[in-house]
Design a protein around this motif. Structure first.
Motif, mmCIF file in Angstrom:
data_model
loop_
_atom_site.group_PDB
_atom_site.id
_atom_site.type_symbol
_atom_site.label_atom_id
_atom_site.label_comp_id
_atom_site.label_asym_id
_atom_site.label_seq_id
_atom_site.Cartn_x
_atom_site.Cartn_y
_atom_site.Cartn_z
ATOM 1 N N GLU A 1 -3.821 1.556 -4.259
ATOM 2 C CA GLU A 1 -4.625 1.423 -3.054
ATOM 3 C C GLU A 1 -4.982 2.795 -2.470
ATOM 4 O O GLU A 1 -6.102 3.008 -2.017
ATOM 5 C CB GLU A 1 -3.917 0.547 -2.025
ATOM 6 N N HIS B 1 -7.737 4.391 -4.326
ATOM 7 C CA HIS B 1 -9.042 3.767 -4.078
ATOM 8 C C HIS B 1 -9.450 3.829 -2.611
ATOM 9 O O HIS B 1 -10.373 3.134 -2.185
ATOM 10 C CB HIS B 1 -9.050 2.326 -4.607
ATOM 11 N N ASP C 1 -7.931 2.916 0.219
ATOM 12 C CA ASP C 1 -7.532 1.891 1.181
ATOM 13 C C ASP C 1 -6.191 2.307 1.804
ATOM 14 O O ASP C 1 -5.130 1.798 1.436
ATOM 15 C CB ASP C 1 -7.424 0.526 0.499
ATOM 16 N N ARG D 1 -3.801 -0.437 3.496
ATOM 17 C CA ARG D 1 -3.109 -1.266 2.505
ATOM 18 C C ARG D 1 -2.050 -0.437 1.771
ATOM 19 O O ARG D 1 -0.944 -0.915 1.517
ATOM 20 C CB ARG D 1 -4.124 -1.849 1.523
#
Length: 164
Positions: free
Chosen positions: A114, A117, A119, A122
Motif C-alpha cells: 500500500e 502504491h 495509499d 491504508r
C-alpha cells in the motif's frame, strides 16, 4: 536449465496427482509445495501466465485455505506490474490475512504494498495491525513460558489452608 526443471516438475506433480484420492488431505498437502515451487520457478523465469496458472492450481489443491500460498500469490501479483495486478495483490493479501489473521508478516507486507502504491492511510493501518499482532504474539509466548502464579499447581511444600 529451465526446460529440464519444467520436465522434473511435470513428472513430480504428475506422480503426486496420481496418488491423490478424494479426502486425502495429507497427499494434497504434499503436492501443494511442489506446485508452488514450480509457480515460483516460472515467475523467476519471466513466464507470468504459467506462474499465475500454477499458483491457482496450488490454491485449488490445498485442502483448506492456505495463507502461505495466498501470500506468495500476492507477492507475485505485486511484482508483475501488469494492469490490475495491484488489485489482485490486494485480493490475495486479504485472502492470506483471512487464512492467518495473526501472522504479522502478512500485515507488514500488505502495508509495504500500500505504501508503494501511495495509499498512506491504508499502509499505516496495516502496519499498525502488524505491530499489534506481533505484540499479542510476544505476550502470548511470554505467558505460555511463565504462566500466572494463580494457574500453577500448588507447591507440595506449601502449607495447606484449613477452614473450620
Amino acid at each position: 536449465n529451465i526446460s529440464e526443471a519444467r520436465e522434473l516438475f511435470v513428472r513430480g506433480v504428475s506422480h503426486q496427482l496420481r496418488r491423490l484420492r478424494p479426502g486425502d488431505n495429507a497427499a494434497a498437502e504434499a503436492v501443494v509445495p511442489l506446485v508452488h515451487a514450480w509457480a515460483v520457478c516460472e515467475w523467476k523465469h519471466g513466464a507470468a501466465a504459467d506462474a499465475r496458472a500454477l499458483f491457482r492450481r496450488a490454491e485449488l489443491l490445498a485442502p483448506s485455505p492456505c495463507a502461505w500460498v495466498f501470500l506468495w500469490r500476492a507477492r507475485f501479483e505485486a511484482s508483475c506490474g501488469e494492469a490490475g495486478s495491484h488489485h489482485l495483490a490486494r485480493h490475495y493479501y486479504a485472502r492470506a490475512v483471512n487464512a492467518a489473521p495473526f501472522d504479522p508478516m502478512i500485515w507488514r507486507l500488505w502495508a509495504e504494498l500500500e505504501a508503494a502504491h501511495g495509499d498512506a492511510p491504508r499502509a499505516a493501518l496495516y502496519s499498525k495491525r502488524s505491530q499489534e499482532v506481533e505484540t499479542l504474539s510476544a505476550l502470548r509466548e511470554r505467558s505460555d513460558a511463565s504462566p500466572s502464579p494463580s494457574l500453577r499447581p500448588p507447591s507440595p511444600a506449601a502449607p495447606r489452608a484449613t477452614f473450620s
